[in-house]
Structures are given as C-alpha cells and as structure tokens.
Design a protein around this motif. Structure first.
Motif, PDB file in Angstrom:
ATOM      1  N   TYR A 107      96.921  36.929 119.380  1.00 22.40           N
ATOM      2  CA  TYR A 107      97.455  37.950 118.927  1.00 22.40           C
ATOM      3  C   TYR A 107      98.632  37.592 118.271  1.00 22.40           C
ATOM      4  O   TYR A 107      99.291  38.215 117.259  1.00 22.40           O
ATOM      5  CB  TYR A 107      97.694  39.054 119.990  1.00 22.40           C
ATOM      6  CG  TYR A 107      97.917  40.603 119.395  1.00 22.40           C
ATOM      7  CD1 TYR A 107      99.316  40.897 119.798  1.00 22.40           C
ATOM      8  CD2 TYR A 107      97.404  41.166 118.498  1.00 22.40           C
ATOM      9  CE1 TYR A 107      99.964  42.106 119.287  1.00 22.40           C
ATOM     10  CE2 TYR A 107      98.076  42.388 117.874  1.00 22.40           C
ATOM     11  CZ  TYR A 107      99.177  42.681 118.531  1.00 22.40           C
ATOM     12  OH  TYR A 107      99.812  44.055 117.948  1.00 22.40           O
ATOM     13  N   MET A 148     105.395  45.589 116.191  1.00 24.02           N
ATOM     14  CA  MET A 148     104.668  45.258 117.387  1.00 24.02           C
ATOM     15  C   MET A 148     104.881  43.633 117.608  1.00 24.02           C
ATOM     16  O   MET A 148     105.463  42.732 116.863  1.00 24.02           O
ATOM     17  CB  MET A 148     103.033  45.102 116.721  1.00 24.02           C
ATOM     18  CG  MET A 148     102.660  46.252 115.903  1.00 24.02           C
ATOM     19  SD  MET A 148     102.684  47.934 117.118  1.00 24.02           S
ATOM     20  CE  MET A 148     101.834  47.170 118.476  1.00 24.02           C
ATOM     21  N   LEU A 153     101.496  41.523 126.908  1.00 22.14           N
ATOM     22  CA  LEU A 153     100.233  41.466 126.612  1.00 22.14           C
ATOM     23  C   LEU A 153      99.519  40.916 127.922  1.00 22.14           C
ATOM     24  O   LEU A 153     100.179  39.556 128.628  1.00 22.14           O
ATOM     25  CB  LEU A 153      99.612  40.371 125.463  1.00 22.14           C
ATOM     26  CG  LEU A 153      99.870  40.918 124.198  1.00 22.14           C
ATOM     27  CD1 LEU A 153      99.101  39.964 122.909  1.00 22.14           C
ATOM     28  CD2 LEU A 153      98.919  42.363 123.975  1.00 22.14           C
ATOM     29  N   LYS A 247      99.672  47.843 128.013  1.00 16.51           N
ATOM     30  CA  LYS A 247      99.928  47.762 126.675  1.00 16.51           C
ATOM     31  C   LYS A 247      98.531  48.082 125.999  1.00 16.51           C
ATOM     32  O   LYS A 247      97.621  46.939 126.154  1.00 16.51           O
ATOM     33  CB  LYS A 247     100.564  46.604 126.147  1.00 16.51           C
ATOM     34  CG  LYS A 247     101.186  46.619 124.774  1.00 16.51           C
ATOM     35  CD  LYS A 247     102.007  45.476 124.751  1.00 16.51           C
ATOM     36  CE  LYS A 247     102.418  45.410 123.118  1.00 16.51           C
ATOM     37  NZ  LYS A 247     103.675  44.355 122.921  1.00 16.51           N
ATOM     38  N   GLN A 249      97.543  46.993 122.960  1.00 17.06           N
ATOM     39  CA  GLN A 249      97.064  45.769 122.091  1.00 17.06           C
ATOM     40  C   GLN A 249      96.696  44.520 123.075  1.00 17.06           C
ATOM     41  O   GLN A 249      96.225  43.501 122.617  1.00 17.06           O
ATOM     42  CB  GLN A 249      98.303  45.385 121.431  1.00 17.06           C
ATOM     43  CG  GLN A 249      98.342  46.242 120.159  1.00 17.06           C
ATOM     44  CD  GLN A 249      98.879  47.558 120.226  1.00 17.06           C
ATOM     45  OE1 GLN A 249      99.488  47.724 121.340  1.00 17.06           O
ATOM     46  NE2 GLN A 249      98.841  48.359 119.379  1.00 17.06           N
ATOM     47  N   GLU A 252      91.663  43.252 122.985  1.00 15.98           N
ATOM     48  CA  GLU A 252      91.319  42.906 121.506  1.00 15.98           C
ATOM     49  C   GLU A 252      90.883  43.830 120.559  1.00 15.98           C
ATOM     50  O   GLU A 252      91.068  43.751 119.618  1.00 15.98           O
ATOM     51  CB  GLU A 252      90.278  41.842 121.740  1.00 15.98           C
ATOM     52  CG  GLU A 252      89.971  41.097 120.527  1.00 15.98           C
ATOM     53  CD  GLU A 252      88.760  39.922 120.765  1.00 15.98           C
ATOM     54  OE1 GLU A 252      88.481  39.595 121.602  1.00 15.98           O
ATOM     55  OE2 GLU A 252      88.659  39.290 119.384  1.00 15.98           O
ATOM     56  N   PHE A 254      91.793  46.663 119.892  1.00 17.19           N
ATOM     57  CA  PHE A 254      92.798  47.353 119.423  1.00 17.19           C
ATOM     58  C   PHE A 254      94.143  46.509 118.770  1.00 17.19           C
ATOM     59  O   PHE A 254      95.029  47.021 118.479  1.00 17.19           O
ATOM     60  CB  PHE A 254      93.727  48.323 120.495  1.00 17.19           C
ATOM     61  CG  PHE A 254      92.612  49.362 121.000  1.00 17.19           C
ATOM     62  CD1 PHE A 254      92.374  49.057 122.305  1.00 17.19           C
ATOM     63  CD2 PHE A 254      92.338  50.444 120.580  1.00 17.19           C
ATOM     64  CE1 PHE A 254      91.382  49.973 122.864  1.00 17.19           C
ATOM     65  CE2 PHE A 254      91.662  51.466 120.836  1.00 17.19           C
ATOM     66  CZ  PHE A 254      91.174  51.139 122.288  1.00 17.19           C
ATOM     67  N   TYR A 255      93.484  45.316 118.434  1.00 17.93           N
ATOM     68  CA  TYR A 255      94.397  44.499 117.746  1.00 17.93           C
ATOM     69  C   TYR A 255      95.070  45.056 116.357  1.00 17.93           C
ATOM     70  O   TYR A 255      96.128  44.384 116.277  1.00 17.93           O
ATOM     71  CB  TYR A 255      93.979  42.928 117.804  1.00 17.93           C
ATOM     72  CG  TYR A 255      92.983  42.757 116.620  1.00 17.93           C
ATOM     73  CD1 TYR A 255      91.623  42.949 116.430  1.00 17.93           C
ATOM     74  CD2 TYR A 255      93.463  42.181 115.239  1.00 17.93           C
ATOM     75  CE1 TYR A 255      90.762  42.841 115.314  1.00 17.93           C
ATOM     76  CE2 TYR A 255      92.714  41.829 114.370  1.00 17.93           C
ATOM     77  CZ  TYR A 255      91.327  42.111 114.154  1.00 17.93           C
ATOM     78  OH  TYR A 255      90.664  41.995 113.046  1.00 17.93           O
ATOM     79  N   ASN A 256      94.083  45.584 115.798  1.00 17.29           N
ATOM     80  CA  ASN A 256      94.565  46.058 114.393  1.00 17.29           C
ATOM     81  C   ASN A 256      95.217  47.321 114.306  1.00 17.29           C
ATOM     82  O   ASN A 256      95.383  47.968 113.443  1.00 17.29           O
ATOM     83  CB  ASN A 256      93.428  46.268 113.638  1.00 17.29           C
ATOM     84  CG  ASN A 256      93.377  45.136 112.366  1.00 17.29           C
ATOM     85  OD1 ASN A 256      94.437  44.695 112.146  1.00 17.29           O
ATOM     86  ND2 ASN A 256      92.307  45.056 111.737  1.00 17.29           N
TER      87      ASN A 256
END
Lengths: 715, 238
Positions: A107, A148, A153, A247, A249, A252, A254-256
């Motif tokens: 990430y 971000m 993480l 969090k 993010q 994975e 929701f990584y975008n």
C-alpha cells in the motif's frame, strides 16, 4: 393505519424474515465454498490474525514459508496427513495471511507511485498538458490520495468485512422487499377499492405523503435487517465485530478509496447510502406502477425500465458513455462496486469521481421521483378508458382460451405447483445454482505431484496385475524427468507392498466426494437442497385452503384419495428432482475438477478413510446417494405435513422455513445440539456414513408424516 | 331415487347446530329457509360429507352414503355459499379442473362446459381470471361447476346471492327445468327464489325443522299471502 397495513403488518415481516433466511443460507453456503469451512476456519483465522498482527512483514513471511516447507514434507512422509481435520482450513488461512502481509507492504508503495506519476507529469514538459482529461485525472488522483498514508495499517480480520460483499443477494433482497411494499400500496386497485380511497378526504396527497414515509421506513428497516444482518453474520463468523475502529485501507479491498475513515464509519456510511438508494429506487418503482391504471401494464413497464437500467451497467463500454453506468439506479443497488472503484468521470468540463457523482444525484432523484408520485396521487383518476394494448392482449387471450383443453389430475396439480405457484422459477434458480456450484473439496499441498500421481493412476487404472506392474516398470526405466520418476517409482513400490488383488485407482474424485465434510461443503450443499425443496413444496396443500376451495374439492369424487395420491406423487417427484439436480451437479463438478470416477468395481478400502470397508466403490457411491434420496423424501413428506397444517401459502412457507431450514442453518454453523431435529446431518451423509440409526430415524419421521397427512376424515 | 336422513345431529362444542334432523327427499326442488345459524349450511355440509356427524344416518336408496364414498359424491353437484375459487385460474380453467375432479371424460367435459358457460352468460369472459370477476359472475361460475357431470343431487347454497333480478329469474327457471329427475336442495334468504319452483319448503330454526310443506299448503296453513309472510310469522321475532 396505512403503516399498520404495510410496514407493520405480519406479511411485511414474514417477507423480510424469508428474505433474511434465504440470503443467510446462501451466504453460509458461499462462505463454506470459498473459505473451506465455517467454525473451524473461523477459529483458526482468529488465531492466525492474533499471531501475525504483531509481527513485522519479514517475520510473518518467514513463518509462512516455514509452514509451507513443513506441510510439503509431511505430505510425502505421512500418508493422509493433509486429510486430517483442519489441515485444509490451515492451508487457506496461511494463503490469506500471506495476502494480507504482502498488501501491508504494497500500500505505501502504491501511494508513492501515485505521487511520483503526478510529479513526473508536471516536471516533464511533453506530458504536462493542463486542461486535458489525462493530465487533470493524474493530478486530481494525486491530490485526493495526498491525504492518505500507510500509518496505522494493521493485520486484522479482513474477511469479517469483505465477506459481506460476496454476492449481491442482499442488494436484490432489499429491492424485492420494497417491491412488495409497493404492491401493497396497489392492493386497493386489485380489490376494487381505488374509487373509494380516491374519493375520500385523505385519499390522495395526504395518503401519498404517508406512503412516501412508509417507503422510507421500509428502506431503512430492510437495510438494517438485511445488510445489518449480513454484517453481523460476517462479523460473528470471522471475529471482526470488535474492529470497527480499524483504518479502512488496512483491508486490501478498499485500497483504492481515497477517504480516511474507519471500518465503523464506513459501515454507517454504507448503510445510510444503501437505505437512501433503496428509498430512491422504491420511489421510482412506485412511480412507474402508479402511472398506469392497469396493473399488468404497470408491471411490464417497471420490468422494462429496470431491465434497461440493468443492461446499461454492463453493456455500456468504458467510453464517453460510461456515465450511463453511474447515473443509473443499479449503481445504488451495487454501491460497493462504485465505492471501491476509483474512476474520474468528465462532467460539464470537470472531473468527478464515480462514487461522488452517484451520491450527488441521490437526493435530487429522490426529490424528482417523490414529486412525480405526489402529482400522480393528486391528478390521476381511477376511472379511465381501457388501454388499447390491454384490449389487444385480452382479444388474444380470448382466442387462445377456446383451444384450452383439460389435463389429467396429475397434470393439473403440476400446473398449480409449477406455473401458478411459480415453482418453475425455483426450478430455474436451482438449475442456475447447479451450473455455478462448486465441486467438493479435496485437500492438496502439492498439486504438481498429485497431478502426476493422478495421471499415472488414470493411465494404469484397474487391477494391479503382474502385467500392469511390468508395464509400469518399463515406463519408469525410460523416464527422464526426475519428478515423474519419483512419483511413478513410489506408486510401484506401494503396489508391490500390498497383498494380492490390489487396484490402481485415481482416487482424487472419490476423496473429494467423501472428504469428511472438509470446508463444510456437504452441510452447505445439504442446506441448499433442503431450501429448494421447501420452496418447491410449501404450497402443495395449503393453496386449496387459501382459496377456500377445500369444501368444493372434497365434495368431488376424485377430490380426496385420488387427489392426495397425485399430490404425493408430486411430492416424490420434487424430492427426486432436487436430488438429481443438486447431487447430479456435485458429481458433474467433481468429474470436471478431479477427473471422472473410474474403477467402480475396486474396493472402497483403496481410500485411506475406508480401509476396513468391504464393498466396492460403485456400491459405496450408490449407497451414499441413495441415502440422500431417502432423506430428501423424508424431508419432502415432512414439508407436506407441515404445510397442510396451515391455511395459507405464506404460513406454510414460514412454518417449513422455521422447522426445516432454521435448524439446518444452525447445524451448518456448527450448533450440533440441534442436529437430532434436523434433516441436515443425515442429508450431508458423509459424517454419518455406515451409521444406520440417523437414517432410520429420519426416514421413519418422513414416513410418519406421510401417513398422518393422508386424506383427513370429514370433520 | 330417495335420500333419507334420520336423526342427524351435529354439535359444535356446546352449540347444537343440527338436532335430530329427519326427512325424506325424492326428485324435486326443496327450499330450505331459516335465519343465520338455523343449521342450513350444516345440513348441506353433512349431506356432502364435509363435516363429521355426531349421530344419525344418511341413506341413498337404502345405502349409507359413508359406505358409498366416491360413488355417492359422483352424484353430487355442490355450490357452496363461500365463493372459494382459485383467483389466478380463468373461468374455463376452473371448470376444466373441476370436471377432472369429477372424473368427467374430457370431450364430454368440454361440451358441458361450453353449454354451461352459454347458459350462465359467461362465454365472453371464460378466458378472464376469476380474481377479476364480480360477485355475481363468481356465483355463476360456481353454479356452472355444480352442474358439471349432470349430478343427480344438486345442493345450491345461496345460489342467487349477488345476482340481479334478471339473472335470478334466469337461474331460477334453469334450476326448475333441471329438477325433473334430480333432488335439488336450495338454501336461500330470498324467499321469492323458491316460492314458484319448490316442491317442498323446510323452515329451520335452531337446528330443527320448524315446519315444512308445499308452498301453497304453507300459505293456507299460516293464512299468509306469500312465503315471506309465513317466514316472518314463524321467525320474525328472532
């Protein structure tokens, strides 16, 4: 009063309960297929997360590599090692942990890549073209992701969140619920009450406003129960309920997503968007349905509009027309896809992300559709000319009716069950499910070695005669590849060590079928079979009571024993059909994945789990599936008995779901205390194979249900 | 043909719905009058074996109907009071289904259904769903199915409810023609429906027959101008 008739009516809650049960059952099935298990997987997953969470990436990867090396060595040295309970789940867990660990490292690199591309674009003059979509897109992306960072993480119970979005069943279930509420609004037309309602003081605008409020309430209730229920089930299953402060993010999936939020904040946001999106769609549906005086036309129009909207979501290519995918009611049905896809769309000379665009149009659409509904309520008259299209349809129906012929009593009962009660749709759903179903699991750590072993087993399948062994030795002598030689050599050695009458059998498909409920597959498949059976059979008897036809039918000479016999035949037929489709699919998919079932005459003792069994593989298969048919028949008779106790189709369905499906769901979840009163475990069969008592008990219960449900004496 | 009922009794808990009912029926129309709860529908349900009797016997030509079973029911044509029909069946579908339940050969069923739909004025709407029928249309559809198979015992429970006067007259005349060689039970609140066609009228109260006789005889006995006056004289205080 209107609220009590609709949202607070028994029917509404019954439909909601049914939708919740069906979505939960399919969720459990899908999760067991994907993750290889439920309770065992859940426990091990939780242990793994707690173990890996405090580790650095290097430590975690070292641990994972150590596990892989160990399990591969054990696979060769200890026969049946992988077949031990929990091994399959363990393997899948390590795969999952590896994914999560690697993502945690990926990430920050991904964020860095976005920033770097934007900087490069600005610094290299040939790429710096401000005002173009490509330039603005890169700069906008960098700006939005600038906030971000990879701080915070962590490794957690990702599946508790991602499993919620496994399928779109819940999304469509909410639509079905709201469609049902809209249908209740239109009930006055069906019953000829529209004139009276329209003529009364509060029968127009005031009623429309109340109904809008009811739709809003139904949207929120439906979302809370169905989506909330799925979130809860997933959270309980994968121990993620305590991680709402995590969090977003970190996962994975929701990584975008360029918004800083926690998992808990996401859930609240998501439920609110789902509820309001569903409300908007309900308003549209109500608008279409109330635009037409004739209900049949209204339903057709609604189907056309929804079908067109749905078609746009996947037929529109990724081009300038891609806006049509987002400015679309189905972007609210599957909002999660919009939310996790970062895509900037050109709108009025600027760029806006797809998820923001969808949110921006939500309230205006609600306002427009609400306004439309209020206008129709005020202006539309109940009494109108007959629609021309309906007139033509009526003429066609009249002409066709002249040619209608009678059927046998058996065919009439089938017509009632399949056509009038829409059993044919359940059948279609069953066939679609069978096509998409999975093969049962078989544990494997070394696919390459197993593929070679299977290749040679199929090549030399049959009794291990001296001639066959000689042929195998000859081939071994000529082999160049060391892996092939190792596998074939080991096979020959094992065969020589066995007594006379050994067989060479490709065992993978048999191991898959009789894998001891690995991945909860057998229980989940049994649950699906029982669910289809309930949905097919519940209206068999109560439809006569519901239509008040019982007295009329019983007065006819063939309305008692003859009719009962024919209904019983349909009961048997449905059980056989479910058995053929569900377990036929199992065999078919098994053959597709693991190869066809050869050497049916070989003894079952070739399989490690059946070392003491004397019957052949073919006989074992026949017995195995015959037992399932017996249990399905017993379940069918029980469903029939239960439904005959009620006076309406709805109550019959609810009672059957309560008595047959709810215990089955609990057993699928691992609550074995309920298994004595459920058909599930005997239907799953593999756990009880060669233990006659459970099958005798279930069969006797079914036979008793059949006997008790025979034609009642007049009274 | 003779249907003999002896000491027929039915209780629903504490309530005595039918109290030692005895009568003998031969071909002709029997009008059964009485207030709500008089026992008319219970009597019809017992004759059609849709309710279990507590006591008594029902004999058709000397044989107990419970022993005859399906053979007895093959002679029945029943039009119940409640308008129970599958709402998603068309009228023709419904009649075809009932014909199959009655064991009629399909060709014969098709002919009878066509004729009955014509007589009851339902030919033009035979393709429409019963759920969309008016009350009167449903009554006519129910009458059609009752007449399927040429029944020898016809039981019509409130047959003219929901029909306009012209339709009632038509149905009354049709029933009168049918009654030549069959036993017809006709329960009704509309006294005029039976006045001109009934062979015998039974007035019931509290599960018992209060009085019975041919219409003219009742008029003479109770010095009444019409049957309604007889009804009111005997049951008017209820």
């Amino acid at each position: 009063m209107e609220a009590r008739r609709t949202v607070f009516s028994g029917q509404f809650w019954a439909v909601l309960g049914l939708l919740l049960t069906v979505t939960l059952a399919f969720f459990l099935y899908a999760r067991s297929v994907k993750t290889g298990g439920l309770t065992e997987y859940s426990r091990r997953y939780d242990e793994a997360v707690r173990k890996f969470a405090p580790m650095s990436s290097e430590e975690a990867m070292a641990d994972i590599e150590e596990y892989r090396a160990f399990s591969e060595a054990q696979y060769f040295e200890t026969p049946g090692w992988m077949q031990a309970p929990g091994r399959w789940e363990e393997k899948l867990i390590y795969d999952q942990m590896e994914k999560q660990v690697k993502y945690r490292d990926y990430y920050p690199r991904y964020l860095e890549k976005i920033r770097r591309e934007a900087k490069q674009q600005q610094s290299i003059s040939i790429f710096a073209k401000p005002g173009t979509v490509a330039y603005e897109n890169t700069q906008k992306t960098a700006r939005e992701f600038a906030a971000m960072n990879a701080d915070g993480l962590d490794i957690g119970h990702d599946l508790a969140v991602t499993a919620v979005f496994d399928d779109r069943l819940v999304d469509f279930a909410i639509l079905i619920l709201l469609g049902f509420v809209c249908a209740m609004f239109l009930a006055e037309r069906k019953r000829g009450l529209w004139d009276m309602v329209h003529a009364s003081k509060g029968g127009r605008m005031r009623l429309a406003v109340k109904r809008a409020g009811i739709l809003l309430a139904a949207s929120w209730i439906g979302t809370a129960v169905l989506v909330g229920g799925r979130i809860l089930a997933s959270g309980i299953l994968y121990n993620g309920l305590g991680e709402w402060g995590r969090k977003l993010q970190s996962i994975e999936f929701f990584y975008n997503v360029p918004y800083a939020m926690t998992v808990g904040q996401f859930w609240l946001f998501y439920m609110a968007v789902k509820a309001m999106g569903s409300f908007m769609i309900a308003l549209l549906l109500w608008l279409i349905l109330s635009s037409f005086s004739q209900l049949s036309l209204a339903v057709v129009a609604a189907a056309v509009v929804l079908g067109a909207e749905y078609g746009l979501t996947f037929l529109v290519p990724s081009s300038a027309l891609v806006l049509l995918r987002y400015v679309n009611i189905f972007s609210f049905v599957s909002y999660i896809n919009v939310f996790v896809t970062y895509l900037n769309l050109p709108v009025f000379g600027g760029l806006i992300t797809g998820s923001r665009l969808v949110l921006a149009i939500l309230l205006p659409l609600c306002a427009v559709f609400l306004g439309g509904n209020l206008l129709i309520a005020q202006k539309k008259y109940p009494v109108t000319r007959t629609n021309r299209i309906l007139g033509w349809a009526d003429g066609l129906a009249k002409s066709a009716e002249r040619f209608r012929r009678g059927h046998s009593l058996f065919a009439w009962e089938g017509r009632k069950l399949m056509i009038k009660r829409l059993g044919i749709l359940v059948l279609a759903a069953m066939l679609i499910w069978s096509w998409r179903a999975e093969a049962p699991y078989r544990l494997s750590t070394n696919p390459m070695q197993e593929a070679l072993a299977d290749f040679y087993a199929r090549k030399y399948a049959g009794p291990a005669t001296d001639g066959v062994l000689r042929a195998m030795e000859e081939e071994l002598a000529g082999l160049q590849a060391p892996e092939n030689a190792a596998v074939l050599g080991k096979m020959i050695a094992q065969l020589k060590a066995q007594p006379e009458g050994a067989w060479i059998v490709p065992t993978k498909p048999y191991e898959a079928i009789w894998s001891n409920n690995i991945g909860n597959y057998h229980r989940s498949t049994a649950l699906i079979a029982l669910l289809f059976l309930v949905l097919l059979l519940y209206p068999l008897d109560p439809q006569e009571k519901q239509a008040d036809m019982e007295v009329l039918i019983r007065t006819a000479p063939r309305g008692r024993k003859s009719l009962w016999r024919r209904k019983t035949v349909w009961c048997v037929l449905m059980a056989v059909l479910v058995w053929l489709v569900v377990y036929g699919a199992e065999l078919w998919h098994t053959g597709k994945v693991y190869g066809s079932l050869l050497c049916l005459k070989a003894p079952m003792s070739v399989l490690p789990d059946f070392a003491d069994t004397k019957i052949s593989l073919g006989a074992g298969l026949a017995l195995y599936y015959a037992l399932k048919l017996i249990i399905l028949l017993a379940a069918a008779f029980t469903i029939r008995f239960l439904s005959a106790l009620t006076k309406s189709n709805r109550n019959a369905l609810l009672l059957s779901l309560l008595v047959i499906i709810v215990p089955a769901i609990l057993v699928t979840l691992g609550v074995d205390a309920v298994s004595p009163v459920s058909f599930l475990k005997p239907l799953a069969t593999v756990e009880l194979f060669f233990r006659p008592l459970p099958f005798v008990t279930a069969g006797t219960a079914g036979a008793a249900a059949l006997v008790i449900s025979r034609v009642p004496r007049a009274g | 043909m003779e249907l003999v009922i002896r000491d027929l009794t039915k209780r629903y808990g504490e309530k005595l719905a039918l109290d030692s009912f005895s009568y003998s029926f031969t071909p002709g129309i029997y009008g059964i009058l009485g207030a709500n709860g008089a026992g008319k529908t219970t009597l019809m349900n017992l004759i059609t074996d849709n309710v279990k009797r507590d006591q008594g016997e029902i004999l058709l030509d000397g044989k107990e109907i419970l022993t005859l079973g399906a053979a007895y029911r093959a002679l029945l044509g029943y039009m119940p009071q409640q308008q129970g029909m599958y709402p998603d069946f068309s009228a023709r579908e419904f009649l075809l289904y009932m014909a199959e339940l009655k064991g009629l050969p399909r060709k014969q069923a098709a002919e009878q259904i066509g004729e009955l739909l014509r007589v009851t004025g339902l030919s033009d709407v035979a393709h429409k769903r019963l759920g969309g029928f008016s009350g009167g249309m449903k009554q006519r559809a129910l009458l059609c199915q009752a007449l399927l198979g040429d029944p020898k015992i016809l039981i019509l429970d409130e047959p003219s409810a929901g029909l306009d006067p012209k339709e009632r007259l038509r149905i009354r005349q049709y029933i009168a023609e049918l009654a030549q060689d069959r036993i017809v039970f006709l329960t009704t609140h509309i006294v005029s429906d039976i006045e001109s066609i009934a062979k015998d009228v039974l007035l019931m109260k509290a599960g018992r027959v209060l009085t019975h006789g041919a219409p003219e005889e009742l008029l003479r006995r109770y010095e009444a101008a019409d049957l309604e006056e007889v009804y009111l004289k005997l049951l008017g205080d209820d």
